[in-house]
Write a protein that holds these residues in place. Structure first.
Motif, PDB file in Angstrom:
ATOM      1  N   VAL A  90      42.263 -41.445  -8.475  1.00  0.00           N
ATOM      2  CA  VAL A  90      41.359 -40.317  -8.779  1.00  0.00           C
ATOM      3  C   VAL A  90      41.337 -40.525 -10.532  1.00  0.00           C
ATOM      4  O   VAL A  90      41.777 -40.327 -11.643  1.00  0.00           O
ATOM      5  CB  VAL A  90      40.865 -39.169  -8.700  1.00  0.00           C
ATOM      6  CG1 VAL A  90      40.062 -37.753  -9.656  1.00  0.00           C
ATOM      7  CG2 VAL A  90      40.916 -38.827  -7.437  1.00  0.00           C
ATOM      8  N   LEU A  91      40.042 -40.359 -11.586  1.00  0.00           N
ATOM      9  CA  LEU A  91      39.786 -39.744 -12.948  1.00  0.00           C
ATOM     10  C   LEU A  91      39.660 -39.220 -13.444  1.00  0.00           C
ATOM     11  O   LEU A  91      40.118 -37.964 -14.429  1.00  0.00           O
ATOM     12  CB  LEU A  91      39.085 -41.365 -13.390  1.00  0.00           C
ATOM     13  CG  LEU A  91      38.913 -42.544 -13.147  1.00  0.00           C
ATOM     14  CD1 LEU A  91      37.733 -43.518 -13.282  1.00  0.00           C
ATOM     15  CD2 LEU A  91      40.253 -43.482 -13.990  1.00  0.00           C
ATOM     16  N   LEU A 122      42.968 -29.666 -18.290  1.00  0.00           N
ATOM     17  CA  LEU A 122      42.663 -28.627 -16.840  1.00  0.00           C
ATOM     18  C   LEU A 122      41.740 -27.983 -17.811  1.00  0.00           C
ATOM     19  O   LEU A 122      41.196 -26.953 -18.767  1.00  0.00           O
ATOM     20  CB  LEU A 122      43.202 -27.651 -16.526  1.00  0.00           C
ATOM     21  CG  LEU A 122      42.966 -26.151 -15.428  1.00  0.00           C
ATOM     22  CD1 LEU A 122      41.781 -27.177 -14.213  1.00  0.00           C
ATOM     23  CD2 LEU A 122      43.602 -25.262 -15.125  1.00  0.00           C
ATOM     24  N   ILE A 123      39.782 -28.308 -18.046  1.00  0.00           N
ATOM     25  CA  ILE A 123      38.770 -27.610 -18.457  1.00  0.00           C
ATOM     26  C   ILE A 123      38.332 -26.229 -17.257  1.00  0.00           C
ATOM     27  O   ILE A 123      37.973 -26.206 -16.471  1.00  0.00           O
ATOM     28  CB  ILE A 123      38.071 -28.232 -18.833  1.00  0.00           C
ATOM     29  CG1 ILE A 123      37.331 -29.302 -18.083  1.00  0.00           C
ATOM     30  CG2 ILE A 123      38.494 -29.450 -20.078  1.00  0.00           C
ATOM     31  CD1 ILE A 123      36.475 -29.981 -19.019  1.00  0.00           C
ATOM     32  N   THR A 227      46.685 -40.112 -16.553  1.00  0.00           N
ATOM     33  CA  THR A 227      45.961 -38.626 -17.072  1.00  0.00           C
ATOM     34  C   THR A 227      44.513 -38.376 -15.807  1.00  0.00           C
ATOM     35  O   THR A 227      44.192 -38.999 -15.444  1.00  0.00           O
ATOM     36  CB  THR A 227      45.403 -38.446 -18.782  1.00  0.00           C
ATOM     37  OG1 THR A 227      46.032 -39.209 -18.980  1.00  0.00           O
ATOM     38  CG2 THR A 227      44.467 -37.509 -19.440  1.00  0.00           C
ATOM     39  N   LEU A 228      44.338 -37.257 -15.791  1.00  0.00           N
ATOM     40  CA  LEU A 228      43.489 -36.867 -14.849  1.00  0.00           C
ATOM     41  C   LEU A 228      42.960 -35.476 -15.458  1.00  0.00           C
ATOM     42  O   LEU A 228      43.096 -34.666 -16.084  1.00  0.00           O
ATOM     43  CB  LEU A 228      44.404 -36.095 -13.351  1.00  0.00           C
ATOM     44  CG  LEU A 228      43.412 -35.110 -12.651  1.00  0.00           C
ATOM     45  CD1 LEU A 228      42.938 -36.494 -11.973  1.00  0.00           C
ATOM     46  CD2 LEU A 228      44.545 -35.012 -11.614  1.00  0.00           C
ATOM     47  N   LEU A 229      41.534 -35.277 -15.382  1.00  0.00           N
ATOM     48  CA  LEU A 229      40.264 -34.145 -16.365  1.00  0.00           C
ATOM     49  C   LEU A 229      40.601 -33.551 -14.810  1.00  0.00           C
ATOM     50  O   LEU A 229      40.006 -34.013 -13.172  1.00  0.00           O
ATOM     51  CB  LEU A 229      39.659 -34.773 -16.759  1.00  0.00           C
ATOM     52  CG  LEU A 229      38.780 -33.982 -17.073  1.00  0.00           C
ATOM     53  CD1 LEU A 229      38.869 -32.932 -17.802  1.00  0.00           C
ATOM     54  CD2 LEU A 229      37.417 -34.914 -17.881  1.00  0.00           C
ATOM     55  N   ILE A 230      40.708 -32.498 -14.668  1.00  0.00           N
ATOM     56  CA  ILE A 230      39.742 -31.752 -13.923  1.00  0.00           C
ATOM     57  C   ILE A 230      39.293 -29.917 -14.318  1.00  0.00           C
ATOM     58  O   ILE A 230      39.139 -29.379 -15.688  1.00  0.00           O
ATOM     59  CB  ILE A 230      41.839 -30.687 -13.567  1.00  0.00           C
ATOM     60  CG1 ILE A 230      42.598 -31.267 -13.070  1.00  0.00           C
ATOM     61  CG2 ILE A 230      41.126 -29.684 -11.943  1.00  0.00           C
ATOM     62  CD1 ILE A 230      43.668 -31.040 -11.782  1.00  0.00           C
ATOM     63  N   ALA A 275      29.575 -31.646 -19.357  1.00  0.00           N
ATOM     64  CA  ALA A 275      28.859 -32.596 -20.528  1.00  0.00           C
ATOM     65  C   ALA A 275      30.553 -32.914 -21.062  1.00  0.00           C
ATOM     66  O   ALA A 275      30.438 -33.938 -21.304  1.00  0.00           O
ATOM     67  CB  ALA A 275      28.774 -31.723 -21.759  1.00  0.00           C
ATOM     68  N   PHE A 276      31.708 -32.089 -21.012  1.00  0.00           N
ATOM     69  CA  PHE A 276      32.983 -32.275 -21.724  1.00  0.00           C
ATOM     70  C   PHE A 276      33.239 -33.981 -20.842  1.00  0.00           C
ATOM     71  O   PHE A 276      33.497 -35.534 -21.126  1.00  0.00           O
ATOM     72  CB  PHE A 276      33.388 -31.519 -21.818  1.00  0.00           C
ATOM     73  CG  PHE A 276      35.411 -31.969 -21.684  1.00  0.00           C
ATOM     74  CD1 PHE A 276      35.350 -31.243 -22.889  1.00  0.00           C
ATOM     75  CD2 PHE A 276      36.240 -32.867 -20.939  1.00  0.00           C
ATOM     76  CE1 PHE A 276      36.931 -31.451 -23.475  1.00  0.00           C
ATOM     77  CE2 PHE A 276      37.461 -33.135 -20.916  1.00  0.00           C
ATOM     78  CZ  PHE A 276      37.653 -32.612 -22.769  1.00  0.00           C
ATOM     79  N   LEU A 277      32.937 -33.687 -19.139  1.00  0.00           N
ATOM     80  CA  LEU A 277      33.266 -34.747 -17.778  1.00  0.00           C
ATOM     81  C   LEU A 277      32.852 -36.002 -18.650  1.00  0.00           C
ATOM     82  O   LEU A 277      32.753 -37.044 -18.497  1.00  0.00           O
ATOM     83  CB  LEU A 277      32.951 -34.097 -16.855  1.00  0.00           C
ATOM     84  CG  LEU A 277      33.139 -35.175 -15.723  1.00  0.00           C
ATOM     85  CD1 LEU A 277      33.834 -35.743 -15.349  1.00  0.00           C
ATOM     86  CD2 LEU A 277      32.315 -34.902 -14.104  1.00  0.00           C
ATOM     87  N   LEU A 278      31.323 -36.163 -19.060  1.00  0.00           N
ATOM     88  CA  LEU A 278      30.680 -37.330 -19.260  1.00  0.00           C
ATOM     89  C   LEU A 278      31.025 -38.116 -19.836  1.00  0.00           C
ATOM     90  O   LEU A 278      31.320 -39.284 -20.424  1.00  0.00           O
ATOM     91  CB  LEU A 278      29.273 -36.805 -19.131  1.00  0.00           C
ATOM     92  CG  LEU A 278      28.296 -36.356 -17.998  1.00  0.00           C
ATOM     93  CD1 LEU A 278      27.422 -36.075 -18.554  1.00  0.00           C
ATOM     94  CD2 LEU A 278      28.088 -37.870 -17.732  1.00  0.00           C
ATOM     95  N   GLY A 279      30.778 -37.565 -21.119  1.00  0.00           N
ATOM     96  CA  GLY A 279      32.230 -37.859 -23.061  1.00  0.00           C
ATOM     97  C   GLY A 279      33.304 -38.828 -21.982  1.00  0.00           C
ATOM     98  O   GLY A 279      33.875 -39.591 -22.510  1.00  0.00           O
ATOM     99  N   TYR A 280      34.091 -38.363 -21.714  1.00  0.00           N
ATOM    100  CA  TYR A 280      35.785 -38.536 -21.093  1.00  0.00           C
ATOM    101  C   TYR A 280      35.735 -39.611 -20.127  1.00  0.00           C
ATOM    102  O   TYR A 280      36.176 -40.605 -20.430  1.00  0.00           O
ATOM    103  CB  TYR A 280      35.891 -37.543 -20.340  1.00  0.00           C
ATOM    104  CG  TYR A 280      37.318 -37.812 -19.436  1.00  0.00           C
ATOM    105  CD1 TYR A 280      39.134 -37.553 -20.875  1.00  0.00           C
ATOM    106  CD2 TYR A 280      37.713 -37.738 -18.551  1.00  0.00           C
ATOM    107  CE1 TYR A 280      40.567 -38.033 -20.239  1.00  0.00           C
ATOM    108  CE2 TYR A 280      39.135 -38.298 -18.536  1.00  0.00           C
ATOM    109  CZ  TYR A 280      39.739 -38.071 -19.361  1.00  0.00           C
ATOM    110  OH  TYR A 280      41.935 -38.451 -17.904  1.00  0.00           O
TER     111      TYR A 280
END
Length: 318
Positions: A90-91, A122-123, A227-230, A275-280
């Protein structure tokens, strides 16, 4: 006599005012505030090579959900269900920050392959308006977190880097009561014991385009394999169960084809997070995978007239 009476009244008013001020100042903090207040102290930090570094001392941020027993049933249930589905690369992912939905949260984390993950970004939304009065995109903290499963370290290198770029500010106090962050912290430590965390509370006053750029900026120098974005976000609020199910279906369909033009149609409490997720994820090849869609009515005796809904989903590397 009249003048003397007025004087007495004036003295009484002054005394009442002083008593009220003293009472206000001496109002005891809640247990959670007492714990986290101990870490809000500038004397605990120093600058080294223009970076803010915390001294070696036993002070931490913390989640109020401190007893390991609170998690046992959720972990056991998630482990049983994951044995049939396996783990995924998972990204990024989205899940709830209501502890009421701890089974759903545990199920979300259980399904992620954690073998290479060393850093969690974590955002979450700013529920208490800490961020709206400054120019920064987000607040963060360099403090480590005390959890029921040992200490979760902060990702100081990345946090300092973002701070030096003037994208974020360090505001420890913002994390004392922000459940979009502290609810997930113990789950992160349990499921990713080798990882550190970069917590970010996003400023809702900033444009989605700025958060898209922010996501790209963070991703630029990171290794996506470690790295994982949540995204910590709940979905429908104060809707009937029937209406929330309809709204969630529309939101899930949008998440499957998410872009800057349509993300404002997603009914959740952190559109800047999307929006942050899309950029990431802008330079990644991925596919959307829905994991869970439930409501607070399924986890409590709450009336179905008004519910909060939860969506758990992965953005899986192709």
């Amino acid at each position: 006599m009249k003048r003397k009476s007025l004087f007495v009244v004036l003295i009484l008013l002054v005394m009442i005012g002083v008593w009220g001020f003293i009472s206000l100042k001496s109002t005891p903090l809640t247990e959670h505030q007492q714990t986290t207040s101990a870490v809000i102290n500038d004397e605990l930090a120093y600058k080294e090579n223009d970076q803010l570094v915390y001294k070696e001392t036993e002070v931490f941020l913390t989640s109020p959900y401190k007893q390991p027993a609170l998690y046992e049933e959720a972990f056991a249930s998630a482990s049983a269900s994951a044995s049939a589905t396996g783990k995924q690369t998972v990204l990024a992912g989205i899940t709830s920050h209501h502890f009421l939905a701890k089974n759903l949260i545990a199920n979300f984390f259980q399904g992620i392959d954690n073998s290479n993950i060393r850093q969690i970004i974590l955002i979450g939304p700013d529920h208490f308006n800490y961020t709206i009065h400054d120019q920064f995109l987000a607040h963060s903290s360099l403090l480590n977190w005390q959890t029921p499963f040992s200490i979760l370290n902060s990702g100081q290198n990345l946090i300092n880097q973002l701070h030096q770029q003037a994208l974020i500010t360090i505001k420890d106090t913002a994390f004392r009561n922000e459940h979009s962050i502290y609810t997930l912290i113990p789950f992160i430590k349990y499921y990713f014991p080798e990882a550190d965390v970069v917590p970010l509370i996003l400023n809702p006053k900033k444009a989605n385009s700025e958060f898209f750029d922010f996501g790209q900026t963070i991703k630029k120098d990171l290794d996506s394999s470690s790295t994982l974005l949540i995204v910590s976000s709940d979905f429908s609020h104060q809707l009937s169960l029937e209406k929330s199910q309809q709204t969630d279906l529309e939101s899930i369909n949008t998440l499957n084809e998410l872009n800057l033009a349509n993300l404002e149609t997603v009914n959740c409490d952190c559109q800047p997070c999307l929006a942050f997720l899309l950029g990431y994820l802008a330079d990644e090849s991925y596919q959307f995978a829905l994991i869970d869609n439930k409501s607070s009515a399924e986890f409590s005796d709450e009336t179905q007239e008004t519910v909060t809904s939860y969506v758990s989903a992965y953005f899986v590397k192709k």
